[in-house]
Write a protein that holds these residues in place. Structure first.
Motif, mmCIF file in Angstrom:
data_model
loop_
_atom_site.group_PDB
_atom_site.id
_atom_site.type_symbol
_atom_site.label_atom_id
_atom_site.label_comp_id
_atom_site.label_asym_id
_atom_site.label_seq_id
_atom_site.Cartn_x
_atom_site.Cartn_y
_atom_site.Cartn_z
ATOM 1 N N CYS A 1 0.745 -1.220 0.131
ATOM 2 C CA CYS A 1 0.080 0.098 -0.049
ATOM 3 C C CYS A 1 0.878 1.177 -0.120
ATOM 4 O O CYS A 1 2.007 1.171 0.039
ATOM 5 C CB CYS A 1 -1.040 -0.049 1.150
ATOM 6 N N ALA B 1 1.543 3.483 2.105
ATOM 7 C CA ALA B 1 2.111 3.840 3.290
ATOM 8 C C ALA B 1 3.707 3.460 3.344
ATOM 9 O O ALA B 1 4.575 4.294 4.159
ATOM 10 C CB ALA B 1 1.649 3.059 4.597
ATOM 11 N N CYS C 1 5.746 1.072 4.666
ATOM 12 C CA CYS C 1 6.352 0.596 5.904
ATOM 13 C C CYS C 1 7.737 0.070 5.918
ATOM 14 O O CYS C 1 8.185 -0.350 4.730
ATOM 15 C CB CYS C 1 5.469 -0.462 6.553
ATOM 16 N N GLY D 1 0.618 -6.552 4.468
ATOM 17 C CA GLY D 1 2.063 -6.745 4.406
ATOM 18 C C GLY D 1 2.505 -8.433 4.563
ATOM 19 O O GLY D 1 3.284 -8.719 3.921
ATOM 20 N N MET E 1 -3.045 2.885 7.137
ATOM 21 C CA MET E 1 -1.665 3.089 6.799
ATOM 22 C C MET E 1 -0.926 3.104 8.202
ATOM 23 O O MET E 1 -0.897 4.008 8.714
ATOM 24 C CB MET E 1 -1.572 4.461 6.056
HETATM 25 S S1 SF4 Z 1 2.698 -3.283 6.162
HETATM 26 FE FE1 SF4 Z 1 0.397 -2.475 5.626
HETATM 27 S S2 SF4 Z 1 0.278 -0.359 6.164
HETATM 28 FE FE2 SF4 Z 1 2.353 -0.949 6.056
HETATM 29 S S3 SF4 Z 1 2.925 -0.652 3.772
HETATM 30 FE FE3 SF4 Z 1 2.538 -2.861 4.103
HETATM 31 S S4 SF4 Z 1 0.238 -3.007 3.424
HETATM 32 FE FE4 SF4 Z 1 0.903 -0.769 4.059
#
Ligand code: SF4
Length: 724
Positions: free
Chosen positions: A53, A55, A57, A88, A218
């Protein structure tokens, strides 16, 4: 009051699938061997950036014998800590998805049939570059168009720009950034940032308007939000639906859909009339108070109550909470903003409210301009002017609507689609299909065979984020700011290729391409890091990131806002010059016809828009979307939770499949709600195909926003048809 899926204040993180460690992928390990990755053996831990996504991470990939074993959050990093969400954790199911695009292919059946023949990369690159070169030579750059979104699309966008192609659409910009940049740049001279630069650590009150934190998950920002709540920050949520986050709010204002601007103007008027605004701050930093006061006087409590469906008491109490918390108030700028067509007005009202509370530049409010990159060629002021000019162009050739019209007028000879699915991301896929057929040549680059790929003549299979170099990113929403970079954990499976490599091959054939002049993506990243006096190795050693020295906070007393006047413009000169209203107005959206409900849409913590509906692990947990329906309406219609209905919109478009009902008092009686991204029509996606219902396919009305030219998506209505 019940809350969908049993989400509670305490269980939100768990309910969203957030975990501090990922599960081992035994089932995948036991699966068929996947070509690629054999050159790296034994166990390795690779710090990288999650691409499931936007975000991004910081995560660590555990690779054993060339196969991904798990993903976990990287250490206790300042963005997502050691946490990772369900999406994730499901990244390996993207990597090992049996439906992945494996080889370059050319179409051998009709467009949409999915009949392709495997070809070599040399042939694929030759065909695409030849068609581009012919179109450029015979018809000029206006005969090319590109839909491209996400980090992997940067290089191809740069290449198209070098050839003077202006019809380049980025759905993330169009849906999430354009309107809010127009509003915030016209008010403050700077954009709010994405993610927004907000001082969660010191805030006393947060206001969310139609922002579904926790559903639109996010992690990095959600983590800071959760910490603020744990420290006692109050929460006001204005939303026609009792979303996960609305259920936790100190005040949930269940307002009429589309009446947010009236509520904001009502709050503004209340603060001004009762002298509850920050008079000194406005006197020092803003222009246009008298005009604003006169304008907002048209929104007294009683009228706003009528417009919003709230009580005067609800509006007054929430306004008093804002005033009592000022200046440590965050009026969140939101993200997706293409709602009713008056969205720049709504976002302007948000920005003005924030200014009246004295929040910009104050602890607990909104940070001032972001960190300036070393060696940046333009000042924050000049950059702001460029971005504002880009946003305030309703007829811009980069808007999706303009590209659709150019396709319909047979002006587009070569159409590219790179990591974006306009058949879900933009309204009315039936129109999109017809428009696509008008292009002489279509190529698509993606990981999975989406609807956009089905309509392509040539397919260029792209590596997943775990198989390619990521981008260097400046994360200045945290203090101190970070530089991050994604590192490939595995070699690309099958014949998928790094998007940098694909763009570079095209550029070599076409004889141009400054952005991809380096032999490898990593060389380009080294070049991007040079102004920071850093090397990729520094980031690798730092587990994917390096903390930068925190820039000194600008002194508010001496701060010149990067607007034309140097002040916060309550009355915007830029909007006047663009021929737009200088103060925000409330335009009531069209009402639902008798028997119809407004179609609202949103997000699930288990899916990222339309990109995860073929993911085994995520579909096992949420395999279709449900339609939220008000309980009293359901009683009247003789319907109950779990029953299935067809949806028919105001123009007679009917959903291709039935949808299961979720009956609840958590949504107003005049609206229904769907999670976006389901109901996909690519038969090559074994899990996503026809699972759930597509909201986009029920949007045959998408009037253009007169300020920016973006679509308005929430002016569509549906009625429910029982299935015999
Ligand atoms: S761990 Fe979840 S919130 Fe973080 S970038 Fe990946 S999909 Fe997005």
């Amino acid at each position: 009051m019940s809350v969908k899926s049993g989400f509670t204040r305490r269980s939100l993180l768990q309910a969203a699938g957030v975990a501090a460690a990922a599960l081992p992928l035994r089932s995948l390990q036991a699966g068929a061997a996947v070509p690629g990755g054999e050159a790296w053996s034994e166990e390795r831990l690779v710090p990288t950036v999650c691409g499931m996504c936007p975000a991004h991470c910081l995560v660590t990939a555990k690779v054993r014998d060339g196969r991904l074993e798990s993903l976990t959050g990287t250490g206790d990093n300042p963005l997502n800590g050691a946490r990772i969400c369900a999406r994730g954790m499901a990244a390996p199911d993207l990597l090992y998805d049996p439906d992945r695009l494996k080889y370059p292919m050319k179409r051998v059946g009709p467009r949409g049939s999915g009949q392709w023949q495997r070809i070599s990369w040399a042939e694929a690159i030759d065909v695409v570059s030849l068609r581009m070169e012919q179109a450029l030579r015979r018809h000029g750059p206006e005969s090319l168009a590109l839909f491209a979104a996400g980090p992997s699309a940067l290089y191809i966008k740069e290449l198209f720009a070098e050839f003077g192609v202006s019809r380049v659409n980025d759905s993330r910009y169009e849906h999430c950034h354009c309107n809010r940049e127009a509003a915030y740049l016209a008010t403050f001279g700077f954009a709010p940032g994405a993610p927004a630069r907000l001082d969660y650590a010191n805030t006393r009150c947060l206001v969310l308007l139609g922002s579904h934190f926790g559903e639109n998950l996010m992690l990095p920002e959600f983590r800071r939000f959760t910490a603020a709540r744990e420290q006692g920050a109050r929460l006001i949520v204005a939303d026609p639906r009792r979303s996960v986050i609305a259920a936790q709010a100190d005040r949930h204002l269940m307002l009429k859909p589309g009446s947010d601007t009236a509520l904001l103007l009502g709050w503004i008027n209340y603060l001004l009339q009762r002298d509850l605004f920050d008079r000194d701050y406005i006197a020092s930093h803003a222009l246009g108070l008298d005009e604003l006061r006169e304008h907002a006087a048209a929104y007294p409590l009683e009228r706003v109550a009528e417009l919003t469906g709230l009580t005067p008491r609800e509006i007054e109490q929430s306004a008093r909470l804002l005033a009592a918390s000022a200046p440590a108030v965050i009026i969140h700028p939101g993200r997706h903003s293409n709602w009713y067509g008056n969205d720049v007005h709504r976002l302007r009202a948000q920005a003005i409210l924030s200014a009246l509370l004295g929040a910009p530049g104050r602890p607990g409010g909104m940070s001032l301009v972001g960190l300036n990159e070393p060696g940046a060629e333009v000042t924050p002021y000049a950059r702001g002017r460029q971005r504002l000019a880009r946003a305030l162009q309703p007829g811009s050739k980069e808007r999706a609507e303009e590209i659709f019209r150019a396709l319909e007028a047979d002006q587009i000879k070569v159409l590219g689609c790179w990591g974006q699915n306009p058949f879900q991301g933009y309204p009315n896929p039936y129109r999109t299909t017809l428009a696509w057929r008008r292009a002489e040549f279509v190529f698509a680059t993606d990981v999975l065979p989406s609807e956009a790929c089905l309509m392509a003549d040539i397919i260029l299979p792209e590596a997943t984020f775990l198989e390619r170099s990521g981008r260097v990113e400046l994360r200045d929403e945290v203090d101190p700011p970070l530089l991050t970079a994604g590192f490939p954990a595995l070699q690309p499976a099958f014949e998928a290729r790094d998007p940098y490599w694909i763009a570079r091959q095209l550029s070599i054939r076409l004889g141009r391409g400054r952005g991809v002049q380096y032999p490898e993506a990593s060389s380009r990243l080294e070049h991007e890091l040079a102004p920071w006096r850093l090397r990729l190795e520094d980031l690798r050693r730092g587990q994917g990131y390096v903390a930068l020295p925190a820039p000194p906070a600008p002194e508010l007393d001496e701060f010149r806002f990067p607007t034309i006047s140097g002040k916060i413009e309550l009355v915007s000169r830029d909007l006047v010059e663009a021929g737009q209203a200088p103060l925000p107005h409330f335009h009531p959206p069209p009402e639902p016809p008798e028997g119809y409900f407004r179609l609202l849409y949103g997000r699930s913590p288990l899916h990222t828009l339309s990109s995860t509906q073929n993911n085994r692990r995520l579909m096992d947990r949420e395999g279709e979307n449900e339609l939220w329906l008000n309980d009293e309406v359901a009683d009247r219609l003789g319907l109950g939770s779990g029953e299935r209905v067809l949806l028919e919109n105001q123009d007679g478009l009917t959903s291709l499949r039935t949808v299961r009902l979720y009956v609840s008092r958590d949504i107003r009686a005049d609206a229904v709600y769907l999670v976006h991204g389901f109901g996909q029509r690519s038969h090559l996606l074994g899990r996503a195909f026809h699972q759930g219902v597509s909201d986009a396919a029920l949007m045959s009305r998408a009037t253009a926003n007169p300020v920016t030219g973006t679509h308005a998506l929430r002016n569509n209505f549906v009625r429910l048809r029982k299935v015999p």
